[in-house]
Design a protein around this motif. Structure first.
Motif, PDB file in Angstrom:
ATOM      1  N   ALA A 107       0.836  -1.201   0.000  1.00 32.56           N
ATOM      2  CA  ALA A 107       0.000   0.000   0.000  1.00 32.56           C
ATOM      3  C   ALA A 107       0.868   1.247   0.000  1.00 32.56           C
ATOM      4  CB  ALA A 107      -0.923  -0.003   1.218  1.00 32.56           C
ATOM      5  N   ASP A 108       2.039   1.190   0.655  1.00 34.59           N
ATOM      6  CA  ASP A 108       2.977   2.309   0.697  1.00 34.59           C
ATOM      7  C   ASP A 108       4.365   1.758   0.964  1.00 34.59           C
ATOM      8  OD1 ASP A 108       3.753   5.093   0.776  1.00 34.59           O
ATOM      9  OD2 ASP A 108       3.998   4.838   2.938  1.00 34.59           O
ATOM     10  N   GLY A 109       5.337   2.160   0.137  1.00 30.44           N
ATOM     11  CA  GLY A 109       6.711   1.736   0.377  1.00 30.44           C
ATOM     12  C   GLY A 109       7.345   0.948  -0.748  1.00 30.44           C
ATOM     13  N   VAL A 110       6.948   1.209  -1.976  1.00 24.19           N
ATOM     14  CA  VAL A 110       7.497   0.471  -3.121  1.00 24.19           C
ATOM     15  C   VAL A 110       9.008   0.644  -3.221  1.00 24.19           C
ATOM     16  CG1 VAL A 110       7.487   0.282  -5.640  1.00 24.19           C
ATOM     17  CG2 VAL A 110       5.340   0.503  -4.406  1.00 24.19           C
ATOM     18  N   HIS A 111       9.500   1.865  -3.026  1.00 20.78           N
ATOM     19  CA  HIS A 111      10.944   2.090  -3.115  1.00 20.78           C
ATOM     20  C   HIS A 111      11.681   1.419  -1.951  1.00 20.78           C
ATOM     21  CE1 HIS A 111       9.630   5.235  -5.958  1.00 20.78           C
ATOM     22  NE2 HIS A 111      10.723   4.838  -6.587  1.00 20.78           N
ATOM     23  N   ARG A 112      11.106   1.438  -0.758  1.00 25.06           N
ATOM     24  CA  ARG A 112      11.724   0.745   0.377  1.00 25.06           C
ATOM     25  C   ARG A 112      11.747  -0.760   0.127  1.00 25.06           C
ATOM     26  NH1 ARG A 112       7.905   3.066   4.671  1.00 25.06           N
ATOM     27  NH2 ARG A 112       6.925   3.882   2.812  1.00 25.06           N
ATOM     28  N   PHE A 113      10.662  -1.305  -0.425  1.00 32.09           N
ATOM     29  CA  PHE A 113      10.589  -2.731  -0.760  1.00 32.09           C
ATOM     30  C   PHE A 113      11.690  -3.101  -1.747  1.00 32.09           C
ATOM     31  CE2 PHE A 113       8.959  -5.960  -3.727  1.00 32.09           C
ATOM     32  CZ  PHE A 113       8.798  -7.030  -2.859  1.00 32.09           C
ATOM     33  N   ASN A 114      11.824  -2.305  -2.803  1.00 30.96           N
ATOM     34  CA  ASN A 114      12.856  -2.584  -3.806  1.00 30.96           C
ATOM     35  C   ASN A 114      14.252  -2.360  -3.255  1.00 30.96           C
ATOM     36  OD1 ASN A 114      11.762  -3.385  -6.586  1.00 30.96           O
ATOM     37  ND2 ASN A 114      10.308  -1.876  -5.835  1.00 30.96           N
ATOM     38  N   GLY A 115      14.414  -1.400  -2.357  1.00 32.20           N
ATOM     39  CA  GLY A 115      15.687  -1.197  -1.692  1.00 32.20           C
ATOM     40  C   GLY A 115      16.081  -2.396  -0.849  1.00 32.20           C
ATOM     41  N   ALA A 116      15.101  -2.978  -0.168  1.00 38.37           N
ATOM     42  CA  ALA A 116      15.360  -4.187   0.634  1.00 38.37           C
ATOM     43  C   ALA A 116      15.812  -5.327  -0.265  1.00 38.37           C
ATOM     44  CB  ALA A 116      14.114  -4.580   1.419  1.00 38.37           C
ATOM     45  N   ARG A 117      15.180  -5.477  -1.424  1.00 36.12           N
ATOM     46  CA  ARG A 117      15.594  -6.526  -2.372  1.00 36.12           C
ATOM     47  C   ARG A 117      17.014  -6.279  -2.864  1.00 36.12           C
ATOM     48  NH1 ARG A 117      10.998  -6.931  -6.708  1.00 36.12           N
ATOM     49  NH2 ARG A 117      12.853  -7.549  -7.837  1.00 36.12           N
ATOM     50  N   LEU A 118      17.320  -5.018  -3.205  1.00 37.30           N
ATOM     51  CA  LEU A 118      18.669  -4.685  -3.675  1.00 37.30           C
ATOM     52  C   LEU A 118      19.719  -4.953  -2.593  1.00 37.30           C
ATOM     53  CD1 LEU A 118      18.038  -1.302  -5.540  1.00 37.30           C
ATOM     54  CD2 LEU A 118      18.735  -3.478  -6.576  1.00 37.30           C
ATOM     55  N   ALA A 119      19.340  -4.761  -1.340  1.00 36.41           N
ATOM     56  CA  ALA A 119      20.262  -4.980  -0.224  1.00 36.41           C
ATOM     57  C   ALA A 119      20.407  -6.463   0.111  1.00 36.41           C
ATOM     58  CB  ALA A 119      19.786  -4.203   1.003  1.00 36.41           C
ATOM     59  N   GLY A 120      19.623  -7.320  -0.552  1.00 42.10           N
ATOM     60  CA  GLY A 120      19.720  -8.758  -0.312  1.00 42.10           C
ATOM     61  C   GLY A 120      18.968  -9.241   0.911  1.00 42.10           C
ATOM     62  N   LEU A 121      18.049  -8.416   1.413  1.00 34.56           N
ATOM     63  CA  LEU A 121      17.263  -8.841   2.568  1.00 34.56           C
ATOM     64  C   LEU A 121      16.249  -9.902   2.164  1.00 34.56           C
ATOM     65  CD1 LEU A 121      16.521  -5.390   4.264  1.00 34.56           C
ATOM     66  CD2 LEU A 121      18.413  -6.961   4.695  1.00 34.56           C
ATOM     67  N   THR A 122      15.865 -10.726   3.090  1.00 30.64           N
ATOM     68  CA  THR A 122      14.814 -11.708   2.834  1.00 30.64           C
ATOM     69  C   THR A 122      13.525 -11.353   3.560  1.00 30.64           C
ATOM     70  OG1 THR A 122      15.640 -13.096   4.633  1.00 30.64           O
ATOM     71  CG2 THR A 122      16.424 -13.597   2.403  1.00 30.64           C
ATOM     72  N   ASN A 123      13.619 -10.470   4.567  1.00 35.22           N
ATOM     73  CA  ASN A 123      12.450 -10.033   5.342  1.00 35.22           C
ATOM     74  C   ASN A 123      12.442  -8.520   5.430  1.00 35.22           C
ATOM     75  OD1 ASN A 123      11.447 -12.685   6.287  1.00 35.22           O
ATOM     76  ND2 ASN A 123      13.411 -12.750   7.317  1.00 35.22           N
ATOM     77  N   ILE A 124      11.254  -7.972   5.667  1.00 36.34           N
ATOM     78  CA  ILE A 124      11.123  -6.523   5.818  1.00 36.34           C
ATOM     79  C   ILE A 124      10.059  -6.243   6.877  1.00 36.34           C
ATOM     80  CG2 ILE A 124       9.380  -6.255   3.996  1.00 36.34           C
ATOM     81  CD1 ILE A 124      10.859  -3.618   3.213  1.00 36.34           C
ATOM     82  N   ASP A 125      10.254  -5.147   7.603  1.00 35.13           N
ATOM     83  CA  ASP A 125       9.253  -4.725   8.583  1.00 35.13           C
ATOM     84  C   ASP A 125       8.062  -4.138   7.844  1.00 35.13           C
ATOM     85  OD1 ASP A 125      10.854  -5.482  10.702  1.00 35.13           O
ATOM     86  OD2 ASP A 125      11.708  -3.483  10.969  1.00 35.13           O
ATOM     87  N   ILE A 126       6.878  -4.477   8.332  1.00 36.89           N
ATOM     88  CA  ILE A 126       5.641  -4.022   7.681  1.00 36.89           C
ATOM     89  C   ILE A 126       4.667  -3.499   8.732  1.00 36.89           C
ATOM     90  CG2 ILE A 126       5.871  -5.637   5.745  1.00 36.89           C
ATOM     91  CD1 ILE A 126       3.128  -6.388   8.116  1.00 36.89           C
ATOM     92  N   ILE A 127       3.748  -2.696   8.264  1.00 42.36           N
ATOM     93  CA  ILE A 127       2.565  -2.333   9.030  1.00 42.36           C
ATOM     94  C   ILE A 127       1.387  -2.904   8.246  1.00 42.36           C
ATOM     95  CG2 ILE A 127       1.050  -0.465   9.799  1.00 42.36           C
ATOM     96  CD1 ILE A 127       3.570   1.267  10.111  1.00 42.36           C
ATOM     97  N   LEU A 128       0.597  -3.735   8.894  1.00 47.49           N
ATOM     98  CA  LEU A 128      -0.584  -4.317   8.245  1.00 47.49           C
ATOM     99  C   LEU A 128      -1.723  -3.314   8.304  1.00 47.49           C
ATOM    100  CD1 LEU A 128      -1.925  -6.728   6.875  1.00 47.49           C
ATOM    101  CD2 LEU A 128      -2.505  -7.574   9.159  1.00 47.49           C
ATOM    102  N   VAL A 129      -2.177  -2.892   7.139  1.00 49.14           N
ATOM    103  CA  VAL A 129      -3.292  -1.957   7.037  1.00 49.14           C
ATOM    104  C   VAL A 129      -4.566  -2.764   6.895  1.00 49.14           C
ATOM    105  CG1 VAL A 129      -4.277  -0.076   5.687  1.00 49.14           C
ATOM    106  CG2 VAL A 129      -1.803  -0.251   5.932  1.00 49.14           C
TER     107      VAL A 129
END
Length: 83
Positions: free
Chosen positions: A56-78
């Protein structure tokens, strides 16, 4: 509610995203933030009927996490209000 999700469980739907395209430089900046000590705000997601979650919000943060090689990301469930 803040939680952590595997990136593989999160989906992006371009049809509902208000921007025309992903800003690769912005995503790279978030990747750097994920790699260094610091705090990146969680992305916001909505539960999908198939068990995945839509951004819902955070497409660039999501893609940044992928670029950084992360497998998990913090989320807020809306949770959408009934209506």
């Amino acid at each position: 509610m803040t939680a952590t999700l595997p990136l593989e469980n999160i989906r992006f739907q371009s049809e509902v995203w208000p921007r025309f395209e992903l800003d690769e430089e912005r995503a790279a900046l978030f990747a750097e933030l994920f790699e260094s000590p610091g705090e990146v705000p969680p992305i916001e997601v909505v539960a999908n009927d198939d068990g995945s979650f839509l951004i819902a919000d955070g497409v660039h943060r999501f893609n940044g996490a992928r670029l950084a090689g992360l497998t998990n990301i913090d989320i807020i469930l809306v949770v959408p209000e009934p209506g």
